[in-house]
Motif scaffolding. Structure first.
Motif, mmCIF file in Angstrom:
data_model
loop_
_atom_site.group_PDB
_atom_site.id
_atom_site.type_symbol
_atom_site.label_atom_id
_atom_site.label_comp_id
_atom_site.label_asym_id
_atom_site.label_seq_id
_atom_site.Cartn_x
_atom_site.Cartn_y
_atom_site.Cartn_z
ATOM 1 N N GLN A 298 27.581 62.710 4.585
ATOM 2 C CA GLN A 298 27.743 61.739 5.659
ATOM 3 C C GLN A 298 28.911 62.180 6.519
ATOM 4 O OE1 GLN A 298 25.811 58.874 6.289
ATOM 5 N NE2 GLN A 298 26.962 58.853 8.215
ATOM 6 N N MET A 299 28.657 62.335 7.800
ATOM 7 C CA MET A 299 29.686 62.810 8.731
ATOM 8 C C MET A 299 29.890 61.764 9.820
ATOM 9 S SD MET A 299 28.547 66.810 9.065
ATOM 10 C CE MET A 299 27.023 66.434 9.909
ATOM 11 N N GLU A 300 31.117 61.328 9.957
ATOM 12 C CA GLU A 300 31.476 60.314 10.935
ATOM 13 C C GLU A 300 32.456 60.903 11.946
ATOM 14 O OE1 GLU A 300 30.145 57.338 10.779
ATOM 15 O OE2 GLU A 300 29.311 57.318 8.740
ATOM 16 N N ASP A 301 32.530 60.249 13.105
ATOM 17 C CA ASP A 301 33.502 60.642 14.139
ATOM 18 C C ASP A 301 33.466 62.148 14.376
ATOM 19 O OD1 ASP A 301 37.131 60.475 14.529
ATOM 20 O OD2 ASP A 301 35.529 60.396 16.024
ATOM 21 N N LEU A 302 32.289 62.638 14.635
ATOM 22 C CA LEU A 302 32.108 64.078 14.779
ATOM 23 C C LEU A 302 32.817 64.605 16.015
ATOM 24 C CD1 LEU A 302 28.436 64.249 13.585
ATOM 25 C CD2 LEU A 302 30.294 65.640 12.666
ATOM 26 N N LYS A 303 33.308 65.830 15.891
ATOM 27 C CA LYS A 303 34.059 66.486 16.952
ATOM 28 C C LYS A 303 33.379 67.794 17.323
ATOM 29 C CE LYS A 303 38.225 64.625 14.768
ATOM 30 N NZ LYS A 303 38.374 63.479 15.700
ATOM 31 N N PRO A 304 33.593 68.275 18.528
ATOM 32 C CA PRO A 304 32.970 69.550 18.926
ATOM 33 C C PRO A 304 33.273 70.687 17.954
ATOM 34 C CG PRO A 304 33.842 68.441 20.849
ATOM 35 C CD PRO A 304 34.289 67.637 19.660
ATOM 36 N N GLU A 305 34.440 70.671 17.355
ATOM 37 C CA GLU A 305 34.782 71.743 16.411
ATOM 38 C C GLU A 305 34.020 71.646 15.092
ATOM 39 O OE1 GLU A 305 36.866 69.713 18.030
ATOM 40 O OE2 GLU A 305 38.504 69.003 16.731
ATOM 41 N N ASP A 306 33.268 70.569 14.898
ATOM 42 C CA ASP A 306 32.399 70.469 13.726
ATOM 43 C C ASP A 306 31.066 71.178 13.938
ATOM 44 O OD1 ASP A 306 33.528 67.081 13.367
ATOM 45 O OD2 ASP A 306 34.181 68.820 12.203
ATOM 46 N N THR A 307 30.834 71.663 15.129
ATOM 47 C CA THR A 307 29.592 72.363 15.425
ATOM 48 C C THR A 307 29.461 73.608 14.562
ATOM 49 O OG1 THR A 307 29.496 71.562 17.701
ATOM 50 C CG2 THR A 307 28.304 73.599 17.209
ATOM 51 N N GLU B 108 33.483 83.083 9.882
ATOM 52 C CA GLU B 108 33.036 83.193 8.504
ATOM 53 C C GLU B 108 32.633 81.822 7.962
ATOM 54 O OE1 GLU B 108 35.573 87.097 7.032
ATOM 55 O OE2 GLU B 108 35.653 85.226 5.911
ATOM 56 N N ARG B 109 31.794 81.873 6.941
ATOM 57 C CA ARG B 109 31.391 80.642 6.271
ATOM 58 C C ARG B 109 32.612 80.035 5.584
ATOM 59 N NH1 ARG B 109 25.801 80.733 3.065
ATOM 60 N NH2 ARG B 109 25.380 81.722 5.063
ATOM 61 N N GLU B 110 32.760 78.726 5.746
ATOM 62 C CA GLU B 110 33.904 78.057 5.145
ATOM 63 C C GLU B 110 33.452 76.865 4.315
ATOM 64 O OE1 GLU B 110 36.529 76.713 8.234
ATOM 65 O OE2 GLU B 110 35.014 75.428 9.185
ATOM 66 N N ALA B 111 34.194 76.630 3.258
ATOM 67 C CA ALA B 111 33.916 75.473 2.412
ATOM 68 C C ALA B 111 34.427 74.219 3.098
ATOM 69 C CB ALA B 111 34.582 75.654 1.059
ATOM 70 N N VAL B 112 33.642 73.177 3.067
ATOM 71 C CA VAL B 112 34.002 71.911 3.692
ATOM 72 C C VAL B 112 34.458 70.911 2.638
ATOM 73 C CG1 VAL B 112 33.225 70.038 5.181
ATOM 74 C CG2 VAL B 112 32.358 72.358 5.538
ATOM 75 N N LEU B 113 33.566 70.573 1.737
ATOM 76 C CA LEU B 113 33.935 69.709 0.621
ATOM 77 C C LEU B 113 32.905 69.857 -0.471
ATOM 78 C CD1 LEU B 113 33.245 65.923 1.378
ATOM 79 C CD2 LEU B 113 32.198 67.786 2.618
ATOM 80 N N PHE C 99 34.204 62.801 6.514
ATOM 81 C CA PHE C 99 33.035 63.312 5.777
ATOM 82 C C PHE C 99 33.095 62.833 4.334
ATOM 83 C CE2 PHE C 99 32.151 67.523 8.288
ATOM 84 C CZ PHE C 99 32.195 66.815 9.477
ATOM 85 N N THR C 100 31.939 62.573 3.779
ATOM 86 C CA THR C 100 31.875 62.273 2.353
ATOM 87 C C THR C 100 30.524 62.683 1.808
ATOM 88 O OG1 THR C 100 32.341 60.590 0.668
ATOM 89 C CG2 THR C 100 30.995 59.914 2.537
ATOM 90 N N ILE C 101 30.457 62.827 0.510
ATOM 91 C CA ILE C 101 29.217 63.228 -0.166
ATOM 92 C C ILE C 101 28.757 62.085 -1.054
ATOM 93 C CG2 ILE C 101 28.193 64.813 -1.848
ATOM 94 C CD1 ILE C 101 30.175 66.930 -1.029
#
Length: 123
Positions: A82-91, A44-49, A68-70
């Motif tokens: 802005q997304m830093e240190d991305l992980k496979p689960e961020d896909t 499902e769609r989830e809120a990130v920030l 992450f920051t906006i």
């Protein structure tokens, strides 16, 4: 006609960075709360920030805190994730959305949505 257009997605290796853009036309983002959501395949769609002028940043996922920051460029009527240190689960497909003044974790309360941009984190 109001449009939100996301861009900046792509394929990145674990540990990498991306900056997503959400450009608005027909609507000013200055007084809105801007939320970023994501949807991974089969989930499902989830809120990130979210960012609002009233409260600032609201993080809805502990896993993105510190990574992450906006930010907002009012002159360009554009918001960035802005997304830093991305992980496979961020896909996921990432969406920006707006609502009046206050952030919310509930995606159905957001008024305007972009079309989404794919982010794939893989080696």
């Amino acid at each position: 006609q109001v449009q939100l257009v996301e861009s900046g997605g792509g394929l990145v290796q674990p540990g990498g960075s991306l900056r997503l853009s959400c450009a608005a036309s027909g609507w000013t983002l200055d007084n809105d709360a801007i939320g970023w959501f994501r949807q991974a395949p089969g989930k499902e769609r989830e809120a990130v920030l979210c960012m609002s002028n009233v409260v600032g940043l609201s993080y809805y996922l502990d896993s993105v805190k510190g990574r992450f920051t906006i930010s907002r460029d009012s002159a360009k009527n554009t918001v960035y994730l802005q997304m830093e240190d991305l992980k496979p689960e961020d896909t996921a497909v990432y969406f920006c959305a707006t609502r009046s003044r206050y952030c919310s974790v509930t995606y159905s309360t957001y008024l305007y949505w972009g079309q989404g941009t794919q982010v794939t984190v893989s080696s």
